[in-house]
Design a protein around this motif. Structure first.
Motif, PDB file in Angstrom:
ATOM      1  N   VAL A   1      49.286  60.931  31.581  1.00  0.00           N
ATOM      2  CA  VAL A   1      49.774  60.950  32.955  1.00  0.00           C
ATOM      3  C   VAL A   1      50.251  59.547  33.333  1.00  0.00           C
ATOM      4  O   VAL A   1      49.640  58.549  32.949  1.00  0.00           O
ATOM      5  CB  VAL A   1      48.689  61.481  33.924  1.00  0.00           C
ATOM      6  N   CYS A   2      51.364  59.503  34.003  1.00  0.00           N
ATOM      7  CA  CYS A   2      51.951  58.224  34.398  1.00  0.00           C
ATOM      8  C   CYS A   2      51.130  57.630  35.550  1.00  0.00           C
ATOM      9  O   CYS A   2      50.885  58.292  36.558  1.00  0.00           O
ATOM     10  CB  CYS A   2      53.398  58.441  34.831  1.00  0.00           C
ATOM     11  N   CYS A   3      50.692  56.383  35.397  1.00  0.00           N
ATOM     12  CA  CYS A   3      49.820  55.764  36.404  1.00  0.00           C
ATOM     13  C   CYS A   3      50.275  54.346  36.708  1.00  0.00           C
ATOM     14  O   CYS A   3      50.822  53.656  35.862  1.00  0.00           O
ATOM     15  CB  CYS A   3      48.372  55.693  35.889  1.00  0.00           C
ATOM     16  N   ARG A   4      49.998  53.937  37.935  1.00  0.00           N
ATOM     17  CA  ARG A   4      50.219  52.546  38.328  1.00  0.00           C
ATOM     18  C   ARG A   4      48.879  51.832  38.369  1.00  0.00           C
ATOM     19  O   ARG A   4      47.916  52.317  38.953  1.00  0.00           O
ATOM     20  CB  ARG A   4      50.893  52.472  39.699  1.00  0.00           C
ATOM     21  N   PHE A   5      48.842  50.681  37.690  1.00  0.00           N
ATOM     22  CA  PHE A   5      47.669  49.818  37.714  1.00  0.00           C
ATOM     23  C   PHE A   5      48.020  48.582  38.528  1.00  0.00           C
ATOM     24  O   PHE A   5      48.981  47.889  38.205  1.00  0.00           O
ATOM     25  CB  PHE A   5      47.290  49.354  36.298  1.00  0.00           C
TER      26      PHE A   5
END
Lengths: 157, 157, 157, 157
Positions: free
Chosen positions: C113-117
């Motif tokens: 899943v594409c995630c922003r950190f």
């Protein structure tokens, strides 16, 4: 390192980093082994050589060490330079330099001993077979080959 | 999971994390194996059982899977719950739940097949020996044991 | 697999084997990741993309699975074929086939899943940025791209 | 080793062996780290200590080494003995002995340096905070603590 006897490269994988964002220090030993095995392969040898009689000649470690100057990171492409430091009667010592671009970021050293593995028998150290010595000398012509057991016993580690 | 057949725990080690600061996903498979082997050991069995005739009975994987709900982090203590999901004629399927405190953070499943390893012979799948079945049934009394090869072939994976 | 969207190869290393003489099953997940990351790199993308504002876009795992048909051994050169199976609004599912010579020895699947950190903030799933979608479509032109959040929620896993 | 400052144990896992049937040599470094981290934890410290200002104090490696006398095998329970060998101004050197039953099968050594990690800043070596020194001295009362930078610079590695 005066000059390397073999050079290979390795790209740092994601799973080789840790939460500090850098390559976990134990992985440099896997990298050294990877380079050592490629070096062996380049000479037409295997680090686990099967013989027709069912025995295997392998090279377990006697010692290993690594010094870390600068951390390596994900996707860095490291150049690994190997030098044969010593070819003993039963043992082989190799030295490693890790370069990222033009900087040496780590150095290492491993001592391995030539052993015979046979089914149901404890592994036994043996004198390095002549065919191995000849191949290593082709790659490392400047290496002095010790041929006398006594000299190995007397040499400082 | 109705109820676990075995429960163990594992503290996350530094080298098991990656640069995202969480446990690398492949390590959950090592954790499952760790729990599985402890489960075997708790029953007086080994996952690599040596027999006097020199053969070994082992359990290579047929399939494995894991779903990740919440990341685990360095020093987390995970509780791993195992359930025997299916005891086939030749195969064993186990299910796993990973808990951190009261939250289930991941679930997994592995199917292994009972095999005999003999020197110089390819490994061969065998029917699970009766002594294994009896021990597993002690831990997992609610498990239906399939005793007919045909039933295993017909069962859905 | 109808056709692969990307193909790479990997030589089995010594440290990836276990006492059964075969590649440890958890390492296939490292191999899948290695292939996935090379696929991303081939598209000019990184699995850990740094942005000028200090955030990172990454792709943590939702699930992974692997089936093992035939063991792989030290020095085997495996061909790994990737296929993009599904490009969701926030998730990417890839499938893998491992070939040794002409035999498929294992298959796998991963959902990420594409995630922003961002520093000091829990990672958050985000819609896959358009630039990623375009690059993936170049490599996988036969892929149906879901553009409606509702369709992703309704689709069976 | 005159006397250990901390002792822990570790059971060898299946995935830590290699095709030679013994623990892969690089894993001894993971074992040392495991023991070191347990030692820190026993003192109420963490190897990755978060501070309220968002910085982290960590201990990257400067060097590591290991000598292998006798191989370890699957399910061996190893006792790992740690001794603080030197507490420098910025660095900590620890020594390790691995015992199986009453036999010492390997020895190792690691030098780490105390560093501050802050977001967006390269990690910087710092003088070991007084609270760490005090806790380490409780565990290792026979250790001479160097408090002068000059003495560290002059000391032989």
């Amino acid at each position: 390192m005066t000059s390397a006897h073999f050079v290979t490269s390795k790209r740092v994988e994601f799973c080789e980093t840790d939460l500090a964002g850098i390559v976990h220090f134990a992985n440099y030993y896997r990298y050294m082994e990877l380079a050592e095995h490629e070096f062996f392969r380049s000479l037409g040898m295997s680090i686990a050589q099967n013989y027709p009689d069912g025995t295997v000649i392998g090279w377990p470690r006697v010692s290993s060490q690594c010094s870390y100057q600068t951390p390596a990171r994900y996707e860095d492409v490291l150049e690994i330079r190997i030098r044969v430091a010593r070819l003993g009667v039963k043992s082989l010592t190799t030295e490693y330099e890790f370069y990222r671009s033009t900087s040496c970021i780590a150095t290492g050293r491993m001592k391995t001993v030539c052993c015979r593995f046979a089914h149901g028998v404890p592994m036994t150290s043996i004198e390095i077979p002549q065919e191995y010595i000849e191949k290593i000398r082709v790659a490392a012509p400047d290496i002095f080959v010790e041929t006398d057991v006594r000299s190995e016993q007397n040499s400082a580690e």
